[in-house]
Design a protein around this motif. Sequence first.
Motif, PDB file in Angstrom:
ATOM      1  N   HIS A 162       0.871  -1.175   0.000  1.00 19.30           N
ATOM      2  CA  HIS A 162       0.000   0.000   0.000  1.00 19.30           C
ATOM      3  C   HIS A 162       0.907   1.223   0.000  1.00 19.30           C
ATOM      4  O   HIS A 162       2.133   1.094   0.066  1.00 19.30           O
ATOM      5  N   CYS A 197      -4.875   5.740  -0.153  1.00 20.23           N
ATOM      6  CA  CYS A 197      -3.854   4.743  -0.466  1.00 20.23           C
ATOM      7  C   CYS A 197      -3.411   4.990  -1.908  1.00 20.23           C
ATOM      8  O   CYS A 197      -4.225   5.170  -2.793  1.00 20.23           O
ATOM      9  N   GLU A 199      -1.220   3.050  -3.851  1.00 25.86           N
ATOM     10  CA  GLU A 199      -0.600   1.923  -4.539  1.00 25.86           C
ATOM     11  C   GLU A 199      -1.744   0.950  -4.822  1.00 25.86           C
ATOM     12  O   GLU A 199      -2.443   0.553  -3.898  1.00 25.86           O
ATOM     13  N   CYS A 201      -3.796  -1.791  -4.685  1.00 27.42           N
ATOM     14  CA  CYS A 201      -3.556  -2.873  -3.719  1.00 27.42           C
ATOM     15  C   CYS A 201      -4.654  -3.923  -3.729  1.00 27.42           C
ATOM     16  O   CYS A 201      -4.671  -4.798  -2.890  1.00 27.42           O
ATOM     17  N   HIS A 205      -9.065  -0.968  -3.212  1.00 26.62           N
ATOM     18  CA  HIS A 205      -7.995   0.025  -3.131  1.00 26.62           C
ATOM     19  C   HIS A 205      -8.531   1.442  -3.011  1.00 26.62           C
ATOM     20  O   HIS A 205      -7.993   2.271  -2.286  1.00 26.62           O
ATOM     21  N   MET A 208      -9.860   3.007   0.851  1.00 26.72           N
ATOM     22  CA  MET A 208      -9.081   3.048   2.104  1.00 26.72           C
ATOM     23  C   MET A 208      -8.441   4.434   2.272  1.00 26.72           C
ATOM     24  O   MET A 208      -7.232   4.586   2.224  1.00 26.72           O
TER      25      MET A 208
HETATM   26 CU   LIG Z   1      -3.956   0.070  -0.278  1.00 29.14          CU
END
Ligand SMILES: [Cu+2]
Length: 230
Positions: A162, A197, A199, A201, A205, A208
């Motif tokens: 992340h 976040c 990245e 993930c 994703h 978050m």
């Molecule tokens: Cu993430």
Amino acid sequence: MSHPQQITFQDAASHLMGEFHHFHDFSMIFVVAITILIIYVLSLLLISSPTHWKFTEKQQVELWWTISPGFVLIALAIPSINLLYWMDEGSNPNVTIKTIGHQWYWSYEIWDNQLIVIDSYMIHLENLTQEGLPRLLEVDNRLVIPYNTDIRIITYSTDVIHAWSVPQLGLKMDAVPGRLNQVFIKVDRPGIFYGQCSEICGANHSFMPIVVEAVNNETYHNWCSNISES
Ligand SMILES: [Cu+2]
């Protein structure tokens, strides 16, 4: 957070982010100048007829188009390396916060006489009851930090990579399983700063977000003791 139709950066809330803005403005001078020069030369070539072209060697021109990009690179490298140095320069932090990425939420570990652990989940649209809270950006437990204090943030992940990122604070650090990364911040002013976040993930994703609330020292310690009691 950013606003609709915003084209510039969000307001800087840390000294470092202000420096990033300056560096961006400075490097844009070169970008614009080079773009104008290239467009000018290219349009000259397109407009003029090939019958008038003369290809002759001219050492002076060759010398300049070799040396001047070198000067541009040096002019960009010096402030850039300077910034890299200051990003890593946080030898004596007063507060250390560990941010841990999970699929798909963040949790925070803070040491304030005892270990405090909080989970920070996004509030879904149907539960967003309070007026004015942003969609997909608000969390149930915000991370509270003191402003005007040197803070070290250690990022870690329990599953996939992340990235903990808050644009207004100039922060973006990968959270990698099995590895601790650190960044240093000093927030200039109180406020609520939103991040996400950064990245890719997994499936959630986009859900978050990160919310950092900068408060004064007293409020911060009250918050810490409230959490450890509950
Ligand atoms: Cu993430």
